[in-house]
Design an enzyme around this catalytic site. Structure first.
Site, PDB file in Angstrom:
ATOM      1  N   VAL A  51     -37.582  10.868  29.453  1.00  0.00           N
ATOM      2  CA  VAL A  51     -38.852  10.155  29.192  1.00  0.00           C
ATOM      3  C   VAL A  51     -38.879   9.738  27.730  1.00  0.00           C
ATOM      4  O   VAL A  51     -38.463  10.494  26.858  1.00  0.00           O
ATOM      5  CB  VAL A  51     -40.110  11.024  29.450  1.00  0.00           C
ATOM      6  CG1 VAL A  51     -40.511  11.046  30.890  1.00  0.00           C
ATOM      7  CG2 VAL A  51     -39.970  12.433  28.912  1.00  0.00           C
ATOM      8  N   HIS A  52     -39.346   8.532  27.472  1.00  0.00           N
ATOM      9  CA  HIS A  52     -39.404   8.107  26.077  1.00  0.00           C
ATOM     10  C   HIS A  52     -40.512   7.102  25.793  1.00  0.00           C
ATOM     11  O   HIS A  52     -40.832   6.848  24.644  1.00  0.00           O
ATOM     12  CB  HIS A  52     -38.069   7.473  25.659  1.00  0.00           C
ATOM     13  CG  HIS A  52     -37.890   6.098  26.204  1.00  0.00           C
ATOM     14  ND1 HIS A  52     -37.436   5.869  27.472  1.00  0.00           N
ATOM     15  CD2 HIS A  52     -38.158   4.888  25.671  1.00  0.00           C
ATOM     16  CE1 HIS A  52     -37.417   4.566  27.692  1.00  0.00           C
ATOM     17  NE2 HIS A  52     -37.851   3.942  26.630  1.00  0.00           N
ATOM     18  N   ARG A  53     -41.076   6.493  26.818  1.00  0.00           N
ATOM     19  CA  ARG A  53     -42.016   5.400  26.554  1.00  0.00           C
ATOM     20  C   ARG A  53     -43.298   5.898  25.923  1.00  0.00           C
ATOM     21  O   ARG A  53     -43.806   6.967  26.285  1.00  0.00           O
ATOM     22  CB  ARG A  53     -42.373   4.700  27.869  1.00  0.00           C
ATOM     23  CG  ARG A  53     -41.336   3.722  28.285  1.00  0.00           C
ATOM     24  CD  ARG A  53     -41.734   3.016  29.539  1.00  0.00           C
ATOM     25  NE  ARG A  53     -40.550   2.528  30.183  1.00  0.00           N
ATOM     26  CZ  ARG A  53     -40.018   1.335  29.948  1.00  0.00           C
ATOM     27  NH1 ARG A  53     -40.597   0.503  29.118  1.00  0.00           N
ATOM     28  NH2 ARG A  53     -38.915   0.984  30.560  1.00  0.00           N
ATOM     29  N   ASP A 100     -38.622   7.501  33.052  1.00  0.00           N
ATOM     30  CA  ASP A 100     -39.489   6.341  32.825  1.00  0.00           C
ATOM     31  C   ASP A 100     -38.669   5.202  32.225  1.00  0.00           C
ATOM     32  O   ASP A 100     -39.215   4.209  31.774  1.00  0.00           O
ATOM     33  CB  ASP A 100     -40.691   6.702  31.935  1.00  0.00           C
ATOM     34  CG  ASP A 100     -40.311   7.001  30.496  1.00  0.00           C
ATOM     35  OD1 ASP A 100     -39.103   7.107  30.190  1.00  0.00           O
ATOM     36  OD2 ASP A 100     -41.221   7.128  29.648  1.00  0.00           O
ATOM     37  N   ARG A 160     -38.597  10.203  20.029  1.00  0.00           N
ATOM     38  CA  ARG A 160     -40.056  10.034  20.155  1.00  0.00           C
ATOM     39  C   ARG A 160     -40.661  11.187  20.970  1.00  0.00           C
ATOM     40  O   ARG A 160     -41.694  11.750  20.606  1.00  0.00           O
ATOM     41  CB  ARG A 160     -40.368   8.700  20.855  1.00  0.00           C
ATOM     42  CG  ARG A 160     -41.834   8.536  21.220  1.00  0.00           C
ATOM     43  CD  ARG A 160     -42.055   7.343  22.143  1.00  0.00           C
ATOM     44  NE  ARG A 160     -41.912   6.080  21.447  1.00  0.00           N
ATOM     45  CZ  ARG A 160     -42.889   5.495  20.741  1.00  0.00           C
ATOM     46  NH1 ARG A 160     -44.075   6.070  20.653  1.00  0.00           N
ATOM     47  NH2 ARG A 160     -42.686   4.349  20.148  1.00  0.00           N
TER      48      ARG A 160
END
Ligand code: UD1
Length: 362
Positions: free
Chosen positions: A204-206, A281, A237
């Site tokens: 996940v990174h968004r 994501d 992030r």
């Protein structure tokens, strides 16, 4: 003299697309690379250049961090200067990051024609940073290389009447070339003591997923609930947010979680191919895992890659119950075909560029 094309890149998914197209571009054109510096850690940038044998960027502008406006603004100034010095006949941009938008805008303002690789993708979430980047990039581009028929439909619906080309998906082409390297790689399984089809891969990174406390807590609940060992290469992030929301120690208590630094292309895809299911994501990984025969549960409420939902992927948002329900069923995938009437995406892109540049400069 060969026409000069400059590729403007800056973030991980762009290096992958460049790796697929760069070698073919260099055969027909004088090709140079400008790296904005948006991704700068070795495991987010340098590792991809080495593993995918991308030639060193001709210029690295060293721009990272800051707010979206500040980052994009600084990029615009520096890319404009680089373009004036490089004086290319054409600029190529890739995907939907701040580097994509800054590159397209800087070139268009200098009357350098722009091509957008991976044009026409839409989530229809107007305030998502990637949606803003890709939409504006499409509208200043001269040639739109669309990976899917849906992408073609999307740009037509926005009234874009320029060269809209159904090129197919360049990421599948790279994946196809790298298939043996990926499928013979057991390093990650050994290092994390994982069994083929006996673990899950999570990424996940968004901003939309990880920038809120509520979402990060939901993610923690999902991880706690997962029935198999979980390999979790965490994006910078994501790490930052988990620390900020003080969730790191709770995560450490999840005995089945193997949290690690971001991994390179081959390791990530080797893990995706061996995982029972991928939870992500990421725009790229949801397609790549499918191509390798592993279904992806997309941790978002929408996807730009709607075709993948017919091929075995599922939209699950951060809904723990939905994930649990799907995990208890037998998930299957359909084979992905990516050539357009038998032609490779790179060949279609090169042909279109050659035609365009012959008319412009011939
Ligand atoms: C960016 C793209 C996103 C793409 C993703 C791929 C935008 C708006 N978003 O998101 O579309 O899917 O890349 O990974 O362009 N950081 C590091 N080291 C790095 C890179 C980033 O520490 O090598 C830090 C940054 O300083 C920042 C945070 O991680 O604080 C997020 O990085 P940023 O480049 O803003 O966006 P991504 O989340 O990577």
């Amino acid at each position: 003299m060969k026409p000069k094309i400059v590729s403007i890149v800056g973030a991980r998914p762009q290096f992958i697309k460049l790796a697929a197209l760069g070698p073919v571009l260099s055969k027909s054109f004088h090709h140079t690379i400008v790296h904005t510096g948006q991704h700068f850690d070795d495991n987010m940038s340098g590792l991809f250049f080495r593993q995918l044998r991308i030639p060193r960027a001709d210029r690295n502008l060293g721009i990272d961090g800051g707010s979206h406006g500040a980052m994009t603004g600084r990029m615009l100034v520096r890319i404009e200067k680089a373009l004036l010095e490089e004086a290319p006949d054409f600029a190529l941009t890739y995907g939907d990051t701040n580097s994509t938008l800054a590159g397209a805008l800087a070139a268009a303002k200098l009357s350098i024609p722009v091509g957008h690789v991976e044009a026409g993708m839409r989530s229809f979430v107007p305030d998502m940073p990637e949606e803003i980047n890709r939409k504006l990039t499409d509208h200043v581009s001269e040639i739109l290389f669309c990976p899917t028929p849906t992408a073609v439909k999307n740009v037509r619906a926005e009234g874009i009447r320029k060269r809209v080309v159904l090129s197919g998906d360049i990421m599948y082409e790279l994946l196809d070339h790298s298939r043996t390297r990926i499928l013979t790689n057991d390093r990650i399984l050994k290092e994390f003591k994982l069994k083929p089809k006996g673990f899950l891969l999570l990424t996940v990174h968004r901003a939309a997923t990880v920038d809120s406390r509520t979402n990060c807590e939901a993610l923690l609940d999902i991880i706690r609930d997962l029935p198999l060992p979980v390999l979790f290469p965490a994006h910078p992030r994501t790490r930052k947010r988990l620390r900020q929301f003080k969730l790191t120690s709770a995560l450490r208590k999840c005995r089945h979680l193997r949290m690690t630094a971001p991994m390179g292309y081959v390791d990530t895809l080797a893990a995706a191919a061996r995982a029972r299911v991928v939870l992500t994501d990421s725009g790229g990984l949801q397609k790549e895992s499918l191509f390798l025969g592993t279904p992806a549960l997309i941790l978002r409420d929408e996807t730009e890659w709607v075709e993948t939902l017919k091929q075995g992927n599922h939209l699950v948002g951060l809904d723990r119950k939905k994930i649990r329900r799907l995990m208890s069923t037998r998930l299957t995938v359909r084979r992905v075909h990516y050539r357009i009437r038998g032609r490779l995406p790179s060949a279609i892109i090169i042909d279109e560029l050659s035609r365009f540049l012959a008319v412009e400069h011939g």
